[in-house]
Design an enzyme around this catalytic site. Structure first.
Site, PDB file in Angstrom:
ATOM      1  N   ASP A 291     -32.108 -26.632 -31.231  1.00 48.88           N
ATOM      2  CA  ASP A 291     -31.412 -27.874 -30.922  1.00 48.88           C
ATOM      3  C   ASP A 291     -30.520 -28.211 -32.128  1.00 48.88           C
ATOM      4  O   ASP A 291     -30.591 -27.573 -33.183  1.00 48.88           O
ATOM      5  CB  ASP A 291     -32.413 -28.992 -30.586  1.00 48.88           C
ATOM      6  CG  ASP A 291     -31.751 -30.097 -29.759  1.00 48.88           C
ATOM      7  OD1 ASP A 291     -30.508 -30.192 -29.751  1.00 48.88           O
ATOM      8  OD2 ASP A 291     -32.480 -30.889 -29.130  1.00 48.88           O
TER       9      ASP A 291
HETATM   10  C1  NOJ Z   1     -29.203 -32.696 -28.999  1.00 43.41           C
HETATM   11  C2  NOJ Z   1     -30.048 -32.807 -27.757  1.00 43.41           C
HETATM   12  O1  NOJ Z   1     -31.412 -32.962 -28.105  1.00 43.41           O
HETATM   13  C3  NOJ Z   1     -29.905 -31.625 -26.834  1.00 43.41           C
HETATM   14  O2  NOJ Z   1     -30.586 -31.902 -25.640  1.00 43.41           O
HETATM   15  C4  NOJ Z   1     -28.456 -31.330 -26.570  1.00 43.41           C
HETATM   16  O3  NOJ Z   1     -28.334 -30.257 -25.673  1.00 43.41           O
HETATM   17  C5  NOJ Z   1     -27.764 -31.028 -27.880  1.00 43.41           C
HETATM   18  N1  NOJ Z   1     -27.867 -32.183 -28.759  1.00 43.41           N
HETATM   19  C6  NOJ Z   1     -26.295 -30.650 -27.705  1.00 43.41           C
HETATM   20  O4  NOJ Z   1     -25.568 -31.730 -27.279  1.00 43.41           O
END
Ligand code: NOJ
Length: 747
Positions: A291
């Site tokens: 993430d």
């Molecule tokens: C953080 C989020 O937790 C995740 O779900 C998301 O896909 C990413 N950012 C990218 O935007």
């Protein structure tokens, strides 16, 4: 099809490959593996690491849209970036792809990722809402629409589905998932993966899915986003892991590691999870992306001293790609030189990345997912909008309808449409609305206007804002209610109050909306409460005082039309809650598949497992949802009543439509293992079926319940079916059921 000029060593392979231009198969296409071998043989270490590097494009909110920066362009040209996310639009993605396939040495195409969570531009209901439909075919179809729109715009990878089980409504990301149940969550996860990827991820209407957030991100303590997760391995495996497994089994090409730790080990550096379970146990062959910045977050987690150590820990654990932190780009080459990361492991990571690019058909046509013409014809097409409307009405859950107040007659003379969300154009898009735009949204007021004849008077009053404290509008709202034959009162949350980093410590209606609800209710007019929100709210007062209540979540572009379809009876509600509605936040965590305890709650008995100031029941149970008709359940028949551990029980029940309208019912099957070597949940969903019955019609509904559906982890953590007695419950929700019994004996 024009193929970009490729590194000469690859031309023969690719030519041979395109001669067999047929759908590629995932996983493990032999031609793909050969192509990947030949690439890996000629890649430098920096080029290999480059494949593992993902950066966000700059300027998300700028006009005409985001683009890669000059610096990123240079990195792409040098083969130092494998994917860009938050970049969309055929023009922008083509321009970036052109750099990769024309200027970089090996001409390896880029991935373009985006959070296409519930629609691209045609915004569908939020995932929690769609889970309320219990309609996997619809969910799959909606994901296909989202994929086709995103693909036309050059996006070839979505960071979805989010399949985290959530048992705590304070957690804002509950809106992005499918609720509290592992079976419903698994079926929704698989449906979304099938929808995004289609039969062939290389099709121009498919994109790669990413099951997230692996793992147990929804188990955050206190429902506070990013917080610690600590749970038994049994709960992890029985409750939280099944939806990720279902997504992997459905062919998800990628998985995202989560921010949280589990029992002291952050997921992004968790070898047991990413390599042990995901790859070795489940056979996942795609790649794991971290993430956002999760690799460098291993430092504040306290398991890495610096970025170098964080990169080593994450990569060796099985995190293949680095989203945004830059740790791999900066340090993987050095870690390799120092022997802290091995070359075979690096090659394996690169192989997984390239496999996904191959599966997407990008080596055949890197621009496959990108067409100005398709963008024009696909995005927001009338067909897509019609699907969004249907999804909207199937996602609504009717919670209360005292005295058959609903549906309202279209001949009603006047309706007061009241509340901060009644004519709101932005919030119904919900969190993570990708390219959703307020101007595409049909508000509730507009939807009602569309549904009733022009002779019906509509009186609109906002009453108050969602979060503000100004009471001056309440009097006008009361006046409008007093002047009307019926009131539709739309209250709830803003879209920003759920989703990422949007946990709340209370489940109450925000601001002074309770005061508005009470003031409008005190007029004595028939009131329909329409809830819009990203989590179940505690609405005990409304439940006791308002005759009709609808949970509509956030329904996307067709919000107003979808709700009006139900309000005026053009659609008979069929949604069912994918989670438990609590009376108050103090009951958290409260889920239907809980354990019995040694002192199961009895409200009149002090020394039982209960709160002294609340009934022990939820406000609305899991699986709950009313219809404008009524269904009667006959007794349950099981045959045979004794099976062995390889046998199957047929569960039969007769369901009758006893009302006056055609209606759809979700017939639910739950099971309880009466006695086990370890304690078992009081009931667990094992199946459901959607049936449509005409007034007076009755139908026999048959479930087949194989013993393998009774698999559990025993006292030695072996996955087994334990012989013994089982209770079966069939009904319209998890509470109102008829039961039967069967026995499993040794084989
Ligand atoms: C953080 C989020 O937790 C995740 O779900 C998301 O896909 C990413 N950012 C990218 O935007």
């Amino acid at each position: 099809m024009t193929r970009p000029p490729l590194f000469p060593a690859l031309i023969i392979l690719l030519t041979a490959h395109s001669l067999f231009a047929q759908p590629r198969h995932w996983p493990g296409d032999a031609r793909g593996e050969r192509l990947i071998d030949s690439l890996i043989r000629v890649m430098t270490i920096d080029e290999k690491v480059g494949q593992l590097v993902q950066y966000t494009a700059k300027g998300r909110d700028s006009l005409p849209g985001p683009s890669v920066s000059a610096e990123q362009g240079e990195l792409i040209a040098r083969g130092r970036i494998g994917g860009i996310f938050n970049l969309w639009g055929a023009t922008a993605t083509r321009a970036a792809q052109k750099i990769a396939v024309e200027r970089s040495r090996l001409k390896i195409p880029l991935l373009f990722g985006l959070d296409v969570i519930h629609g691209y531009r045609t915004t569908f209901p939020i995932p929690l809402a769609e889970a309320s439909s219990w309609d996997t075919a619809m969910v799959e179809q909606d994901a296909r629409v989202a994929a086709a729109e995103a693909a036309a715009s050059g996006v070839n990878w979505t960071f979805a589905p989010m399949v985290d089980i959530a048992r705590d409504p304070r957690w804002g990301r509950i809106a992005e998932g499918s609720g509290e149940d592992p079976l419903l969550g698994s079926l929704m996860a698989a449906a979304r993966v099938r929808g995004f990827q289609g039969g062939d991820p290389a099709s121009y209407v498919s994109i790669a899915a990413c099951a997230k957030h692996f793992a147990a991100y929804g188990g955050a303590e206190g429902g506070r986003d990013y917080n610690t997760v600590d749970m038994s391995e049994r709960t992890l495996r029985e409750v939280y892991l099944p939806p990720y497994k279902a997504a992997v089994d459905a062919g998800a090409l990628t998985v995202m590691s989560s921010f949280n730790e589990i029992g002291g080990v952050p997921a992004t550096g968790n070898h047991a999870l990413l390599t042990g379970i995901l790859r070795n146990e489940w056979g996942f062959r795609g790649f794991v992306v971290s993430d956002w910045m999760a690799i460098t977050e291993l430092i504040p987690h306290g398991v890495a001293r610096d970025t170098l150590a964080a990169a080593a820990l994450a990569f060796n654990a099985g995190t293949d790609a680095d989203m945004e932190s830059g740790a791999y780009r900066l340090f993987l080459p050095r870690l390799l030189r120092e022997g802290k990361v091995t070359s075979p492991l690096l090659d394996e990571g690169v192989r997984r990345l390239l496999r996904v690019k191959f599966a997407l058909g990008l080596f055949d046509d890197p621009y496959r997912h990108s067409s100005l013409e398709l963008e024009r014809s696909t995005i927001l097409s009338p067909d897509n909008i019609a699907r969004a409307r249907d999804a909207g009405r199937r996602s609504i859950v009717l919670l209360k309808n005292a005295g058959g107040l609903l549906p309202l007659s279209k001949n009603i003379r006047s309706v007061a449409v009241i509340g901060p969300l009644a004519d709101d154009r932005a919030d119904p898009l919900g969190p993570w609305d990708a390219l959703g735009r307020p101007e595409d949204v049909v508000t509730l007021l507009e939807g009602i206007r569309n549904a009733v004849p022009s002779s019906t008077r509509l009186l609109y009053a906002r009453g108050c804002t969602i979060e503000g404290a100004d009471r001056s509008g309440i009097a006008l709202a009361v006046e409008a209610a007093n002047d009307a034959d019926a009131v539709v009162l739309a209250v709830g949350e803003s879209s920003a109050m759920s989703g990422e980093a949007a946990s709340r410590s209370t489940l109450d209606l925000p601001g002074i909306q309770n005061a508005l609800v009470e003031a409008v209710a005190s007029t004595g007019k028939p009131v329909v409460l329409v809830l819009m929100n990203g989590r179940p709210l505690s609405i005990a007062w409304a439940e006791a005082h308002i005759p009709a209540i609808m949970e509509t979540w956030f329904l996307g572009v067709q919000t107003g039309n979808a709700i009006a379809d139900l309000l005026f009876g053009d659609y008979n509600p069929s949604g069912k809650l994918p989670l438990t509605f609590l009376r108050t936040v103090g009951q958290v965590p409260f889920y239907y598949n809980h354990k019995n305890t040694g002192r199961p709650p009895v409200d009149t008995s002090k020394f039982t497992s209960r709160y002294s100031d609340l009934p022990s029941s939820p406000l609305f149970p899991f699986g709950y949802g009313l219809s404008y008709t009524t269904f009667d359940y006959g007794s349950v028949t099981l045959s045979p009543e004794v099976i062995d551990t390889a046998g199957t029980v047929a569960v039969d029940v007769r369901v009758k439509n006893t009302g006056t309208r055609r209606g759809e019912e979700v017939v639910q099957l739950y099971v309880r293992q009466d006695v086990g070597s370890v304690t078992r949940p009081v009931r667990e969903l094992k199946g459901f079926q959607r049936i449509i019955l005409a007034p007076g019609e009755s139908r026999r509904v048959e479930f087949s319940l194989p013993a393998r559906d009774l698999l559990m982890y025993d006292d030695s953590m072996r996955r087994v079916v334990e012989p013994g007695t089982f209770t079966v419950y069939v009904g319209t929700n998890s509470r109102d059921v008829t039961e039967g019994h069967f026995k499993v004996r040794e084989r």
